[in-house]
Motif scaffolding. Structure first.
Motif, PDB file in Angstrom:
ATOM      1  N   PRO A  34       5.196   6.013   5.389  1.00  0.00           N
ATOM      2  CA  PRO A  34       3.852   5.445   5.907  1.00  0.00           C
ATOM      3  C   PRO A  34       2.607   6.001   5.394  1.00  0.00           C
ATOM      4  O   PRO A  34       2.265   7.067   5.938  1.00  0.00           O
ATOM      5  N   PHE A  35       1.843   5.037   4.546  1.00  0.00           N
ATOM      6  CA  PHE A  35       0.249   5.521   4.209  1.00  0.00           C
ATOM      7  C   PHE A  35      -0.374   4.182   4.770  1.00  0.00           C
ATOM      8  O   PHE A  35       0.122   3.220   4.195  1.00  0.00           O
ATOM      9  N   ILE A  36      -1.134   4.596   5.578  1.00  0.00           N
ATOM     10  CA  ILE A  36      -2.026   3.366   6.171  1.00  0.00           C
ATOM     11  C   ILE A  36      -3.464   3.722   5.774  1.00  0.00           C
ATOM     12  O   ILE A  36      -4.121   4.597   5.710  1.00  0.00           O
ATOM     13  N   ASP A  37      -3.803   2.780   5.273  1.00  0.00           N
ATOM     14  CA  ASP A  37      -5.384   2.388   4.803  1.00  0.00           C
ATOM     15  C   ASP A  37      -6.221   2.021   5.831  1.00  0.00           C
ATOM     16  O   ASP A  37      -5.806   0.797   6.252  1.00  0.00           O
ATOM     17  N   GLY A  38      -6.986   2.676   6.436  1.00  0.00           N
ATOM     18  CA  GLY A  38      -7.818   2.340   7.539  1.00  0.00           C
ATOM     19  C   GLY A  38      -8.794   1.175   7.183  1.00  0.00           C
ATOM     20  O   GLY A  38      -8.895   0.239   8.275  1.00  0.00           O
ATOM     21  N   HIS A  86       1.016  -1.110  -0.099  1.00  0.00           N
ATOM     22  CA  HIS A  86       0.022  -0.170  -0.156  1.00  0.00           C
ATOM     23  C   HIS A  86       0.860   1.294  -0.022  1.00  0.00           C
ATOM     24  O   HIS A  86       0.550   2.214  -0.702  1.00  0.00           O
ATOM     25  N   ALA A  87       1.857   1.181   0.888  1.00  0.00           N
ATOM     26  CA  ALA A  87       2.755   2.617   0.699  1.00  0.00           C
ATOM     27  C   ALA A  87       3.340   2.696  -0.490  1.00  0.00           C
ATOM     28  O   ALA A  87       3.584   3.905  -1.079  1.00  0.00           O
ATOM     29  N   LEU A  88       3.823   1.561  -1.176  1.00  0.00           N
ATOM     30  CA  LEU A  88       4.613   1.802  -2.396  1.00  0.00           C
ATOM     31  C   LEU A  88       3.734   2.215  -3.557  1.00  0.00           C
ATOM     32  O   LEU A  88       4.084   2.972  -4.198  1.00  0.00           O
ATOM     33  N   ARG A  89       2.623   1.633  -3.221  1.00  0.00           N
ATOM     34  CA  ARG A  89       1.649   2.135  -4.495  1.00  0.00           C
ATOM     35  C   ARG A  89       1.186   3.446  -4.508  1.00  0.00           C
ATOM     36  O   ARG A  89       1.228   4.155  -5.235  1.00  0.00           O
ATOM     37  N   SER A  90       1.097   3.839  -3.368  1.00  0.00           N
ATOM     38  CA  SER A  90       0.613   5.232  -2.855  1.00  0.00           C
ATOM     39  C   SER A  90       1.836   6.245  -3.294  1.00  0.00           C
ATOM     40  O   SER A  90       1.664   7.259  -3.833  1.00  0.00           O
TER      41      SER A  90
END
Lengths: 377, 98
Positions: free
Chosen positions: A338-342, A48-52
């Protein structure tokens, strides 16, 4: 309310004592459970972090890139195509781009040589990516010598090293002057690797691309949207592949956990019988078992997620590096933002905590509604 | 101290750490804004199209620019063998099962 809380605390006291009576078995379960959550959470957080990050940084890549295809292969495109395509409504700029690959046998790595449009470089000058500087052990002022297609050796003076902060996109770049690029690769004047078109309104991109394929049938337009979609697809696919590889492990764990949670041992059966005989109600036994499931699954979720967070964002996802790196000699050193998807976090919570807790309650309910005397026998 | 107190303390600490990880993520992505903006500026200035994650083969370096058949460019039976090739999704048509 106070009485309820007091009751739950007594139940937790009892459950913990019961768990501690079989420390090896329960600790083993907790470790394996946490490890599974750790693996799933690591893959989830990392992709998710790499994609974002890819989506964010590539959002400024060229709107349209036009490649010429010859016999199904990408070929050099003549600069005359810029005039040949004529004036297309919505296009506010167009120019040729020069870039290519160079295989360096000294370190067995592929470099991307490129002519920058944002700076003027002297003929013998080169700006290199941080990974090249690291691998070749060169710094500003040093020389890099490469043998070109005509057999001559060309030396490049390293005038600058690209910022290591942007290694994710520039690790293997070598920026050189147009003159030197053409001599080095033997590309005649007036030819480019591809063409770049700037379009102001993103809604017009498809229309522009349609016009381009009509006017220049031997070309292939690549839209920015397609670039972004490529990376979205890659990371989704890769996350899928890792999950498929993990399926065996997860299934083994599910069987183990299901067996542990749903199959009651004779000892546990006797324990329930005694509890009922001394006056515990069925609901109390179920509550006690609920706490047992919740203590283990909540602990595993929290421990697994926290170690995964540390692994991905503080240890640079060391476990995944070999997978991503493949046989690349030049690999960017980057620290993921860090991008965190809730929603992802909630899904992970639901699928790790809920099934185990339910699995512990159902067989207990069955045992708890039977006569204590039968259960104890 | 009762066992339940210890457990509540333990669970509270772990939950606190989870919340802290969310705060840390927000904080770090805020701090990285400048760096991401710098990378975006570089992408715009140099007209870059791809991440330099897979530098092992020339057709995996620029995934968005290469053709599907590029692994076979050396000769028709030159099967794709670079590890990162396996990370690339097959065409949508194949995945849709038609």
């Amino acid at each position: 309310m106070k009485a309820f809380i007091r009751k739950q605390r007594y139940l937790i006291d009892f459950t913990l004592s019961s768990l501690l009576r079989r420390p090896g078995k329960n600790l083993g379960l907790l470790v394996v459970y946490s490890l599974i959550v750790f693996l799933l959470a690591s893959v989830m957080l990392f992709t998710h972090a790499l994609r974002s990050e890819a989506r964010l940084v590539l959002a400024d890549s060229p709107e349209i890139i036009l490649q010429r295809m010859v016999a199904g292969r990408h070929d050099l495109i003549p600069g005359s195509y810029l005039e040949k395509m004529g004036r297309i409504r919505g296009v506010i700029g167009k120019h040729g781009r020069l870039w290519g690959y160079f295989y360096d046998p000294a370190v067995q790595a592929n470099y991307t040589l490129m002519v920058p449009r944002d700076r003027q470089l002297a003929e013998d000058e080169a700006v290199i990516g941080a990974a090249i500087a690291r691998t070749r052990g060169v710094s500003r002022g040093d020389f890099l010598t490469f043998r070109s297609t005509d057999g001559n050796a060309y030396s490049f003076r390293v005038s600058a090293i690209l910022a290591s902060d942007s290694e994710l996109v520039s690790a293997d770049l070598i920026l050189v002057s147009e003159q030197r690029f053409r001599t080095f690769f033997g590309i005649p004047e007036g030819y480019y690797t591809d063409l770049v078109l700037n379009v102001r309104n993103p809604k017009e991109l498809r229309k522009v691309a349609e016009k381009l394929t009509l006017r220049l049938p031997d070309t292939r337009p690549i839209l920015r949207d397609e670039i972004l979609r490529t990376y979205d697809a890659i990371f989704n696919w890769r996350q899928g592949i890792v999950f498929v590889l993990l399926t065996g492990t997860i299934l083994a764990f599910v069987i183990f956990a299901w067996d542990k949670a749903s199959g009651l041992s004779a000892e546990e059966r006797r324990e329930i019988g005694i509890l009922k005989a001394i006056g515990w109600e069925t609901s109390d036994v179920i509550r006690m078992k609920f706490w047992e499931g919740a203590i283990i699954s909540l602990s595993a979720f929290l421990l697994g997620y926290l170690t995964a967070y540390g692994h991905v964002f503080y240890a640079n996802a060391g476990l995944f590096e070999p997978v991503l790196k493949g046989w690349s000699v030049l690999y960017p050193e980057f620290r993921l933002t860090p991008f965190i998807d809730g929603l992802q976090l909630a899904t992970l919570f639901f699928f790790t905590v809920f099934p185990y807790t339910v699995a512990t309650i159902v067989p207990i309910w069955r045992a708890a509604i039977t006569d204590p005397d039968t259960v104890m026998r | 101290m009762r066992k339940s107190d210890l457990f509540i303390l333990y669970l509270g600490t772990l939950s606190g750490l989870l919340l802290l990880s969310l705060v840390d993520a927000g904080n770090r992505s805020h701090l990285a804004t400048q760096q991401l903006a710098e990378t975006r500026r570089e992408v715009r200035a140099l007209e870059l199209t791809d991440l330099s994650l897979f530098t092992e083969a020339r057709y995996t370096r620029h995934l968005s620019q290469s053709d599907r058949h590029t692994p076979f460019q050396d000769h028709p039976l030159a099967l794709e063998h670079f590890p990162s090739g396996s990370l690339v999704a097959p065409p949508t048509l194949l995945r849709s099962g038609r």
